[in-house]
Motif scaffolding. Structure first.
Motif, PDB file in Angstrom:
ATOM      1  N   LEU A  87      47.056  33.322  44.775  1.00 32.14           N
ATOM      2  CA  LEU A  87      46.033  33.982  45.528  1.00 32.14           C
ATOM      3  C   LEU A  87      45.332  33.212  46.760  1.00 32.14           C
ATOM      4  CD1 LEU A  87      44.094  35.907  42.682  1.00 32.14           C
ATOM      5  CD2 LEU A  87      45.495  36.910  44.379  1.00 32.14           C
ATOM      6  N   LEU A  88      45.255  31.857  46.483  1.00 32.04           N
ATOM      7  CA  LEU A  88      44.631  31.050  47.332  1.00 32.04           C
ATOM      8  C   LEU A  88      45.620  30.644  48.515  1.00 32.04           C
ATOM      9  CD1 LEU A  88      42.376  28.919  45.441  1.00 32.04           C
ATOM     10  CD2 LEU A  88      41.500  30.747  46.402  1.00 32.04           C
ATOM     11  N   ILE A  89      46.907  30.509  48.142  1.00 35.45           N
ATOM     12  CA  ILE A  89      47.771  30.430  49.351  1.00 35.45           C
ATOM     13  C   ILE A  89      47.936  31.728  50.209  1.00 35.45           C
ATOM     14  CG2 ILE A  89      50.274  29.978  49.874  1.00 35.45           C
ATOM     15  CD1 ILE A  89      50.253  28.230  47.307  1.00 35.45           C
ATOM     16  N   ALA A  90      47.930  32.892  49.388  1.00 32.80           N
ATOM     17  CA  ALA A  90      48.189  34.007  50.047  1.00 32.80           C
ATOM     18  C   ALA A  90      47.044  34.518  50.964  1.00 32.80           C
ATOM     19  CB  ALA A  90      48.777  35.237  49.209  1.00 32.80           C
ATOM     20  N   ARG A  91      45.927  34.145  50.381  1.00 32.61           N
ATOM     21  CA  ARG A  91      44.581  34.810  50.810  1.00 32.61           C
ATOM     22  C   ARG A  91      43.695  33.525  51.140  1.00 32.61           C
ATOM     23  NH1 ARG A  91      42.739  39.186  46.853  1.00 32.61           N
ATOM     24  NH2 ARG A  91      40.922  39.469  48.489  1.00 32.61           N
ATOM     25  N   PRO A  92      43.730  32.983  52.143  1.00 29.75           N
ATOM     26  CA  PRO A  92      42.967  31.723  52.712  1.00 29.75           C
ATOM     27  C   PRO A  92      41.354  32.017  52.636  1.00 29.75           C
ATOM     28  CG  PRO A  92      44.826  31.905  54.011  1.00 29.75           C
ATOM     29  CD  PRO A  92      45.004  33.248  53.176  1.00 29.75           C
ATOM     30  N   GLU A  93      41.259  32.985  52.914  1.00 28.71           N
ATOM     31  CA  GLU A  93      39.780  33.606  52.868  1.00 28.71           C
ATOM     32  C   GLU A  93      39.079  33.401  51.597  1.00 28.71           C
ATOM     33  OE1 GLU A  93      41.509  37.380  51.961  1.00 28.71           O
ATOM     34  OE2 GLU A  93      42.287  35.659  53.180  1.00 28.71           O
ATOM     35  N   LEU A 145      38.761  17.047  48.710  1.00 30.10           N
ATOM     36  CA  LEU A 145      40.064  16.555  49.014  1.00 30.10           C
ATOM     37  C   LEU A 145      40.818  18.062  49.526  1.00 30.10           C
ATOM     38  CD1 LEU A 145      41.068  14.070  46.286  1.00 30.10           C
ATOM     39  CD2 LEU A 145      40.136  13.608  48.648  1.00 30.10           C
ATOM     40  N   ALA A 146      42.096  18.016  49.953  1.00 33.39           N
ATOM     41  CA  ALA A 146      42.929  19.248  50.151  1.00 33.39           C
ATOM     42  C   ALA A 146      44.286  18.997  49.941  1.00 33.39           C
ATOM     43  CB  ALA A 146      42.742  19.706  51.767  1.00 33.39           C
ATOM     44  N   ASP A 147      44.953  19.796  49.230  1.00 32.88           N
ATOM     45  CA  ASP A 147      46.288  19.843  48.828  1.00 32.88           C
ATOM     46  C   ASP A 147      47.052  20.414  50.169  1.00 32.88           C
ATOM     47  OD1 ASP A 147      46.508  22.683  49.191  1.00 32.88           O
ATOM     48  OD2 ASP A 147      46.862  23.043  47.087  1.00 32.88           O
ATOM     49  N   ARG A 148      48.508  20.186  49.944  1.00 34.56           N
ATOM     50  CA  ARG A 148      49.452  20.550  51.318  1.00 34.56           C
ATOM     51  C   ARG A 148      49.273  21.941  51.904  1.00 34.56           C
ATOM     52  NH1 ARG A 148      54.625  22.610  50.004  1.00 34.56           N
ATOM     53  NH2 ARG A 148      54.977  22.429  47.658  1.00 34.56           N
ATOM     54  N   PHE A 149      48.531  22.912  51.107  1.00 32.97           N
ATOM     55  CA  PHE A 149      48.633  24.315  51.711  1.00 32.97           C
ATOM     56  C   PHE A 149      47.011  24.245  52.235  1.00 32.97           C
ATOM     57  CE2 PHE A 149      51.735  24.924  48.724  1.00 32.97           C
ATOM     58  CZ  PHE A 149      52.655  25.914  49.578  1.00 32.97           C
TER      59      PHE A 149
END
Length: 254
Positions: A142-148, A242-246
């Motif tokens: 969901l967080l990959i498909a919907r960045p908002e 931090l942040a992952d690669r997405f």
């Protein structure tokens, strides 16, 4: 008190248990079959704190992603409740639905093999961690498909939440002993939640079907953290996240 809708969520046998509070109303509890169904039932600006890892590493280091090592130091005897998250490849090594116990254990072995190949020192996957892989993937997708959603859905952890709500002191008693609910530990947590505004009768109710009593208390704690996030009182471990690669934030909030 925040004016936002705040939601605390924990995974449960039937899906996801959510404790919600709308401004000016008492909290309510509901079980949803999927995380997407939960989000669909909420206003677009609701703040959600969930007890589930968010943001996955490509390679796993000793101690986990970073947030795990930071929060363990706060928890004393409760630190074993924080387990390290393996690599994204291990999480996605086998995404099938399992129809037999044998298939489940075989998938666990495959995930462990991939985890060992993508970690230093090489580390497999615990049965406990493997049991929530499908739920981790559910939120991840969901967080990959919907960045908002990334500014609305936040990772937390119940024992970190209870510690922060308890004046930076970890809970004295375990919530479970050898897999069974510990009544004294549950009582300790209920008393703390009541000091933060919950009514005892709400916490004493039988959880909805498909959710256990400890899932319910954890979701109740998560709702308080959602309120702290909405009001700017919460802290992220690490800060800044931090942040992952997405680009998905990687932090435990409490």
């Amino acid at each position: 008190m925040t004016s936002a809708v705040i939601v605390g969520v924990d995974g449960c046998k039937a899906g996801w248990i959510a404790v919600r509070r709308y401004p000016g109303t008492d909290p309510s509890v509901t079980v949803f079959p999927s995380f997407a169904a939960l989000l669909d039932a909420l206003p677009a600006d609701a703040i959600v704190a969930v007890d589930m890892p968010i943001g996955l590493p490509d390679f796993s280091q000793r101690g986990g992603r970073g947030p795990e090592a930071l929060v363990r130091s706060l928890l004393g005897q409760r630190q074993s409740s924080v387990f390290s998250i393996p690599s994204r490849a291990a999480l996605y090594a086998d995404t099938n639905d399992f129809t037999t116990v044998e298939a489940w254990y075989e998938a666990h072995r495959r995930a462990s093999d991939v985890a060992k190949a993508t970690s230093d020192p090489p580390r497999g996957v615990s049965i406990q961690a493997f049991g929530i892989f499908a739920k981790i993937r559910e939120i991840d997708a969901l967080l990959i498909a919907r960045p908002e959603l990334r500014c609305r859905v936040y990772e937390s952890h119940p024992e970190v939440a209870f510690c922060r709500l308890n004046g930076e002191k970890p809970m004295a008693l375990p919530k479970k002993i050898k897999g069974a609910v510990n009544p004294a530990g549950m009582e300790e947590r209920k008393a703390l939640l009541c000091r933060h505004g919950y009514v005892r009768a709400f916490l004493d109710q039988t959880p909805p079907k498909g959710a256990a009593s400890d899932d319910f208390l954890d979701a109740a704690a998560m709702m308080l953290i959602a309120g702290r996030i909405a009001s700017g009182e919460a802290r992220s471990f690490p800060y800044p996240p931090l942040a992952d690669r997405f680009g998905i934030p990687v932090a435990i909030w409490a």
